[in-house]
Design an enzyme around this catalytic site. Structure first.
Site, mmCIF file in Angstrom:
data_model
loop_
_atom_site.group_PDB
_atom_site.id
_atom_site.type_symbol
_atom_site.label_atom_id
_atom_site.label_comp_id
_atom_site.label_asym_id
_atom_site.label_seq_id
_atom_site.Cartn_x
_atom_site.Cartn_y
_atom_site.Cartn_z
ATOM 1 N N LYS A 1 0.826 -1.203 0.000
ATOM 2 C CA LYS A 1 0.000 0.000 0.000
ATOM 3 C C LYS A 1 0.867 1.264 0.000
ATOM 4 O O LYS A 1 2.006 1.270 0.486
ATOM 5 C CB LYS A 1 -0.939 0.009 1.210
ATOM 6 N N ARG B 1 -3.917 -10.309 3.789
ATOM 7 C CA ARG B 1 -4.040 -10.388 2.326
ATOM 8 C C ARG B 1 -2.759 -9.818 1.724
ATOM 9 O O ARG B 1 -2.441 -8.647 1.928
ATOM 10 C CB ARG B 1 -5.264 -9.591 1.881
#
Length: 279
Positions: A209, A250
């Protein structure tokens, strides 16, 4: 949960649209590396404006990959990353067992009832607005970010239950990076345990991210680390997630995350034993 993006424009640079056979090979490799779930997605939700993908095109991207993986590994657990009820139906019919909806059932009004009818597992994620709106959203401090996510997930959980989705089939995801400002993501990571009060298992999606790349900028002359160079930071964030209360992580790079999870789990187990011994 291993991430398998069948898209040309994934933020993480791992889209495999051009070669579905390669996507199948990568999925099988993730399973060999220790992934328990494969999360197959056919549309990117990266920030910024884009043309919406027609449902039939999304279905055409993901179904051959789901079928191909299950042909080789029929016991594999597949999750379909979609916010469309039509895609969810097709994927579950092809063998997917979980629907991972980044909108928390908000972007398709038929999704909650569809998942109830399918009797599949669901991941309900919190997001603020849509990707094209994120850059203009009001920045939230740590307390406000947690309150917004906690309240929002609680509302989406109630909506899912009201639609007939069984509680035991639901996992909640705070949606790190989805409409949250840079610093808010660390607040959510640090205080994830507080979300366990909602009574459902938690999923953490921190892999590659942008907030990780921003944190690494001072080590790179002030330039954010690109997605492909956020591997070490991802492992740090995965470990922090587990220690803070995440049940599922994840990730794009499965094997390092499996090893990090083993260490984090051992730390948690030792912590519980120490408390029991002290008592």
């Amino acid at each position: 949960m291993g991430v398998l993006n069948i898209t040309p424009d994934s933020f993480s640079g791992d889209g495999q649209l051009a070669d579905q056979s390669l996507a199948i090979e990568l999925g099988l490799a993730m399973l060999e590396a220790g992934a328990v779930i494969l999360d197959v997605g056919g549309e990117s939700t990266r920030p910024g404006k884009r043309q919406a993908l027609p449902a039939d095109e999304e279905i055409g991207r993901v179904l051959p990959v789901i079928s191909g993986i299950l042909k080789h590994r029929p016991e594999a657990i597949i999750s379909i990353d979609t916010y469309r009820a039509e895609t969810a139906k097709a994927a579950v019919a092809a063998g997917a067992e979980i629907v991972n909806d980044v909108s928390g059932f908000l972007w398709d009004e038929a999704m909650a009832s569809t998942c109830a009818e399918l009797a599949c597992g669901v991941v309900i994620m919190h997001t603020r607005g849509r990707p094209e709106e994120w850059s203009g959203l009001l920045r939230l401090d740590a307390d406000a970010a947690l309150a917004v996510v906690q309240s929002g997930l609680g509302e989406r959980l109630k909506a899912a239950l009201a639609a007939g989705v069984q509680a035991a089939r639901i996992v909640l995801d705070p949606g790190i990076g989805f409409g949250k400002a840079y610093e808010s993501n660390y607040a959510l990571l640090a205080r994830m345990e507080e979300l366990r009060g909602l009574g459902r298992p938690l999923l953490s999606g921190v892999s590659r991210k942008s907030f990780l790349g921003r944190t690494l900028a001072p080590l790179r002359g002030g330039v954010d680390a690109p997605a492909e160079e956020r591997g070490n930071a991802t492992i740090a964030a995965v470990t922090a997630s587990i220690l803070a209360g995440a049940d599922i992580v994840r990730v794009h790079d499965v094997r390092p995350a499996v090893e990090a999870a083993a260490i984090a789990d051992a730390v948690l187990a030792a912590s519980v034993k120490s408390i029991e011994d002290w008592q």
